[in-house]
Design a protein around this motif. Structure first.
Motif, mmCIF file in Angstrom:
data_model
loop_
_atom_site.group_PDB
_atom_site.id
_atom_site.type_symbol
_atom_site.label_atom_id
_atom_site.label_comp_id
_atom_site.label_asym_id
_atom_site.label_seq_id
_atom_site.Cartn_x
_atom_site.Cartn_y
_atom_site.Cartn_z
ATOM 1 N N LYS A 1 0.834 -1.203 0.000
ATOM 2 C CA LYS A 1 0.000 0.000 0.000
ATOM 3 C C LYS A 1 0.872 1.259 0.000
ATOM 4 O O LYS A 1 0.607 2.224 -0.722
ATOM 5 C CB LYS A 1 -0.914 -0.002 1.230
ATOM 6 C CG LYS A 1 -1.972 -1.090 1.231
ATOM 7 C CD LYS A 1 -3.044 -0.829 0.191
ATOM 8 C CE LYS A 1 -4.181 -1.820 0.288
ATOM 9 N NZ LYS A 1 -5.213 -1.597 -0.744
ATOM 10 N N PHE A 2 1.901 1.243 0.840
ATOM 11 C CA PHE A 2 2.817 2.368 0.930
ATOM 12 C C PHE A 2 3.482 2.618 -0.421
ATOM 13 O O PHE A 2 3.537 3.754 -0.912
ATOM 14 C CB PHE A 2 3.874 2.054 1.994
ATOM 15 C CG PHE A 2 4.892 3.131 2.221
ATOM 16 C CD1 PHE A 2 4.732 4.045 3.248
ATOM 17 C CD2 PHE A 2 6.025 3.228 1.428
ATOM 18 C CE1 PHE A 2 5.680 5.034 3.484
ATOM 19 C CE2 PHE A 2 6.974 4.218 1.643
ATOM 20 C CZ PHE A 2 6.797 5.113 2.678
ATOM 21 N N TYR A 3 3.963 1.556 -1.043
ATOM 22 C CA TYR A 3 4.717 1.702 -2.292
ATOM 23 C C TYR A 3 3.832 2.179 -3.443
ATOM 24 O O TYR A 3 4.232 3.032 -4.238
ATOM 25 C CB TYR A 3 5.373 0.372 -2.662
ATOM 26 C CG TYR A 3 6.253 0.467 -3.877
ATOM 27 C CD1 TYR A 3 7.491 1.087 -3.821
ATOM 28 C CD2 TYR A 3 5.837 -0.050 -5.104
ATOM 29 C CE1 TYR A 3 8.302 1.190 -4.935
ATOM 30 C CE2 TYR A 3 6.638 0.047 -6.225
ATOM 31 C CZ TYR A 3 7.864 0.664 -6.140
ATOM 32 O OH TYR A 3 8.662 0.785 -7.252
ATOM 33 N N VAL A 4 2.615 1.639 -3.538
ATOM 34 C CA VAL A 4 1.709 2.057 -4.603
ATOM 35 C C VAL A 4 1.355 3.538 -4.445
ATOM 36 O O VAL A 4 1.287 4.285 -5.426
ATOM 37 C CB VAL A 4 0.435 1.182 -4.616
ATOM 38 C CG1 VAL A 4 -0.627 1.769 -5.538
ATOM 39 C CG2 VAL A 4 0.780 -0.235 -5.069
ATOM 40 N N HIS A 5 1.152 3.970 -3.222
ATOM 41 C CA HIS A 5 0.882 5.393 -2.968
ATOM 42 C C HIS A 5 2.049 6.251 -3.443
ATOM 43 O O HIS A 5 1.862 7.271 -4.118
ATOM 44 C CB HIS A 5 0.642 5.604 -1.473
ATOM 45 C CG HIS A 5 0.135 6.971 -1.114
ATOM 46 N ND1 HIS A 5 0.925 8.107 -1.192
ATOM 47 C CD2 HIS A 5 -1.082 7.396 -0.685
ATOM 48 C CE1 HIS A 5 0.226 9.154 -0.813
ATOM 49 N NE2 HIS A 5 -0.993 8.755 -0.505
ATOM 50 N N ARG A 6 3.277 5.839 -3.114
ATOM 51 C CA ARG A 6 4.467 6.580 -3.541
ATOM 52 C C ARG A 6 4.607 6.580 -5.057
ATOM 53 O O ARG A 6 4.939 7.608 -5.671
ATOM 54 C CB ARG A 6 5.719 5.945 -2.922
ATOM 55 C CG ARG A 6 5.862 6.129 -1.443
ATOM 56 C CD ARG A 6 6.807 7.236 -1.087
ATOM 57 N NE ARG A 6 8.143 7.067 -1.616
ATOM 58 C CZ ARG A 6 9.226 7.517 -1.019
ATOM 59 N NH1 ARG A 6 9.136 8.122 0.146
ATOM 60 N NH2 ARG A 6 10.412 7.374 -1.566
ATOM 61 N N THR A 7 4.373 5.436 -5.668
ATOM 62 C CA THR A 7 4.525 5.319 -7.118
ATOM 63 C C THR A 7 3.534 6.204 -7.856
ATOM 64 O O THR A 7 3.868 6.815 -8.878
ATOM 65 C CB THR A 7 4.358 3.853 -7.565
ATOM 66 O OG1 THR A 7 5.331 3.041 -6.890
ATOM 67 C CG2 THR A 7 4.561 3.700 -9.060
ATOM 68 N N ASN A 8 2.314 6.298 -7.353
ATOM 69 C CA ASN A 8 1.308 7.142 -8.000
ATOM 70 C C ASN A 8 1.746 8.600 -8.079
ATOM 71 O O ASN A 8 1.416 9.318 -9.024
ATOM 72 C CB ASN A 8 -0.025 7.050 -7.248
ATOM 73 C CG ASN A 8 -0.727 5.726 -7.461
ATOM 74 O OD1 ASN A 8 -0.336 4.946 -8.340
ATOM 75 N ND2 ASN A 8 -1.734 5.440 -6.667
ATOM 76 N N SER A 9 2.529 9.044 -7.089
ATOM 77 C CA SER A 9 2.962 10.440 -7.072
ATOM 78 C C SER A 9 4.039 10.717 -8.117
ATOM 79 O O SER A 9 4.380 11.866 -8.371
ATOM 80 C CB SER A 9 3.484 10.822 -5.679
ATOM 81 O OG SER A 9 4.719 10.186 -5.405
ATOM 82 N N ASN A 10 4.577 9.661 -8.729
ATOM 83 C CA ASN A 10 5.578 9.853 -9.780
ATOM 84 C C ASN A 10 4.960 10.303 -11.099
ATOM 85 O O ASN A 10 5.673 10.765 -11.995
ATOM 86 C CB ASN A 10 6.353 8.558 -10.034
ATOM 87 C CG ASN A 10 7.183 8.134 -8.838
ATOM 88 O OD1 ASN A 10 7.493 8.941 -7.973
ATOM 89 N ND2 ASN A 10 7.533 6.861 -8.779
ATOM 90 N N PHE A 11 3.653 10.157 -11.234
ATOM 91 C CA PHE A 11 3.000 10.413 -12.508
ATOM 92 C C PHE A 11 2.355 11.792 -12.612
ATOM 93 O O PHE A 11 2.230 12.341 -13.694
ATOM 94 C CB PHE A 11 1.928 9.345 -12.762
ATOM 95 C CG PHE A 11 2.488 7.978 -13.042
ATOM 96 C CD1 PHE A 11 2.811 7.611 -14.332
ATOM 97 C CD2 PHE A 11 2.706 7.072 -12.027
ATOM 98 C CE1 PHE A 11 3.330 6.356 -14.601
ATOM 99 C CE2 PHE A 11 3.223 5.819 -12.282
ATOM 100 C CZ PHE A 11 3.540 5.464 -13.576
ATOM 101 N N LYS A 12 1.907 12.319 -11.489
ATOM 102 C CA LYS A 12 1.238 13.614 -11.546
ATOM 103 C C LYS A 12 1.437 14.344 -10.231
ATOM 104 O O LYS A 12 1.673 13.738 -9.185
ATOM 105 C CB LYS A 12 -0.260 13.434 -11.827
ATOM 106 C CG LYS A 12 -0.980 12.515 -10.859
ATOM 107 C CD LYS A 12 -2.384 12.216 -11.340
ATOM 108 C CE LYS A 12 -3.068 11.183 -10.434
ATOM 109 N NZ LYS A 12 -4.408 10.841 -10.926
ATOM 110 N N LYS A 13 1.338 15.666 -10.286
ATOM 111 C CA LYS A 13 1.548 16.481 -9.100
ATOM 112 C C LYS A 13 0.500 16.171 -8.035
ATOM 113 O O LYS A 13 -0.660 15.919 -8.334
ATOM 114 C CB LYS A 13 1.503 17.963 -9.463
ATOM 115 C CG LYS A 13 2.746 18.446 -10.210
ATOM 116 C CD LYS A 13 2.773 19.956 -10.278
ATOM 117 C CE LYS A 13 4.079 20.446 -10.881
ATOM 118 N NZ LYS A 13 4.186 21.919 -10.852
#
Length: 361
Positions: free
Chosen positions: A324-336
């Motif tokens: 859950k932590f990693y997916v949340h972090r990864t999502n922030s790589n795509f958009k502000k």
């Protein structure tokens, strides 16, 4: 110089300095006692464990030599990566990643809401499973399958061979770190039965405004362990723990650069700390780096280890699920994002918060 793309421009306080400090103090550790001695030498291994423990506490970064990874394999990997990134954008986008399964090629990644001056290609071990969303009440999972680049034709084979070597090295390093913390050597092994590790290829093209942009913005690695190889062009900056100065790490051809991530910081209950670092760009030269991120299974709960907790040293973090932590972090790589992306300090325990608040009053 042409017009600067504002999406790359760092805030004034985070822009690279014209004068750089070279990090001469990062320890270099010889792994011969575990990789090149047929008969284990307890005294040499004990000394090695002390070196590892000291490096983790003092720097969070260290270099390793005599690590057992064939130089010829690294050379083949470097050459394949150069051939891949030398292709046209159209060809590279044939293996582009997306917001659902972020494996493959990407060239508009963000770090702390600022675009990085780089291109990447990510390849995960064993096509791992991850949560579909970071939402706590959503139990759905999805498999992240790796695309196979058509060029160079042997790229995937070399990557998979290299990942095997990285896993061997990572497991040995974790054993040494465990021993340095007073734990059993295999203490961390159970967390990596189904891992979510991956290799990343970073390509930093020549940048016309290296005083304004970064190849990779300031950050701390969230996983367990990072094993990094660089080319001869300087660029890695580490924030030194003693004085919080950013210092430049001299690139090395044979030694690997190792840094501990947020998971080990939590497991160790802050005995070892993940350290902030970033990547500079060069006005004239292209730069490559290849980190391998050793991460546990998506369903592993991350929390301080019971053996390291007592009345004098209570747990400093609340548990969280790695996936859950990693997916949340990864999502922030795509958009502000409106808020800063998820960090381990968001899981600081109540007792620690109370202690911090008391110190501030």
């Amino acid at each position: 110089m042409g017009e600067v793309d504002p999406t790359f421009v760092q805030e004034l306080e985070h822009r690279p300095k014209l004068s750089l400090i070279e990090a001469k103090g990062i320890p270099e550790i010889d792994l011969s006692p575990i990789f090149h001695n047929e008969v284990p030498n307890p005294s040499a291994i004990e000394s090695l464990v002390k070196e590892i423990g000291s490096a983790c506490k003092a720097w969070g970064f260290f270099k390793v030599t005599n690590h057992g990874v064939p130089l010829s394999l690294r050379q083949r990997l470097d050459e394949a990566a150069r051939l891949f990134f030398a292709q046209s954008l159209e060809e590279k986008k044939k293996v582009a990643r997306d917001e659902i399964i972020p494996t493959g090629y990407y060239d508009t990644e963000l770090t702390k809401n600022v675009r990085d001056m780089k291109e990447v290609f990510d390849f995960y071990t064993n096509d791992p499973f991850f949560p579909l969303t970071p939402h706590e009440n959503d139990d759905r999972v999805i498999q992240w399958c790796n695309p196979t680049p058509p060029y160079p034709s042997n790229f995937r084979v070399i990557i998979e061979e290299y990942i095997e070597e990285m896993e061997k090295l990572a497991r040995k390093l974790l054993e040494l770190i465990a021993l340095s913390l007073g734990l059993e050597a295999k203490r961390f092994e159970e967390f990596f039965k189904y891992q979510t590790s991956f290799i990343r290829f970073n390509y930093y093209p020549p940048c016309p405004y290296p005083h304004l942009a970064l190849g990779l913005g300031r950050h701390k690695d969230a996983g367990a362990l990072t094993i990094l190889t660089l080319n001869e062009v300087e660029g890695l900056e580490v924030k030194r723990k003693t004085d919080q100065q950013r210092v430049l790490v001299k690139p090395t051809r044979d030694p690997y650069i190792i840094n501990i991530g947020g998971i080990i910081q939590v497991w160790s209950n802050d005995a070892n700390e993940s350290v902030e670092h970033r990547a500079l760009v060069n006005k004239e030269k292209e730069r490559f780096s290849i980190p391998f991120f050793f991460n546990p299974g998506y369903d592993i709960e991350i929390k301080p280890l019971e053996e390291l907790i007592n009345e004098q040293n209570p747990s400093k973090y609340k548990p969280y699920k790695w996936g859950k932590f990693y997916v949340h972090r990864t999502n922030s790589n795509f958009k502000k994002q409106e808020e800063e992306n998820l960090q381990i300090y968001h899981y600081i325990s109540y007792l620690r918060e109370r202690y911090f608040n008391k110190c501030m009053t």
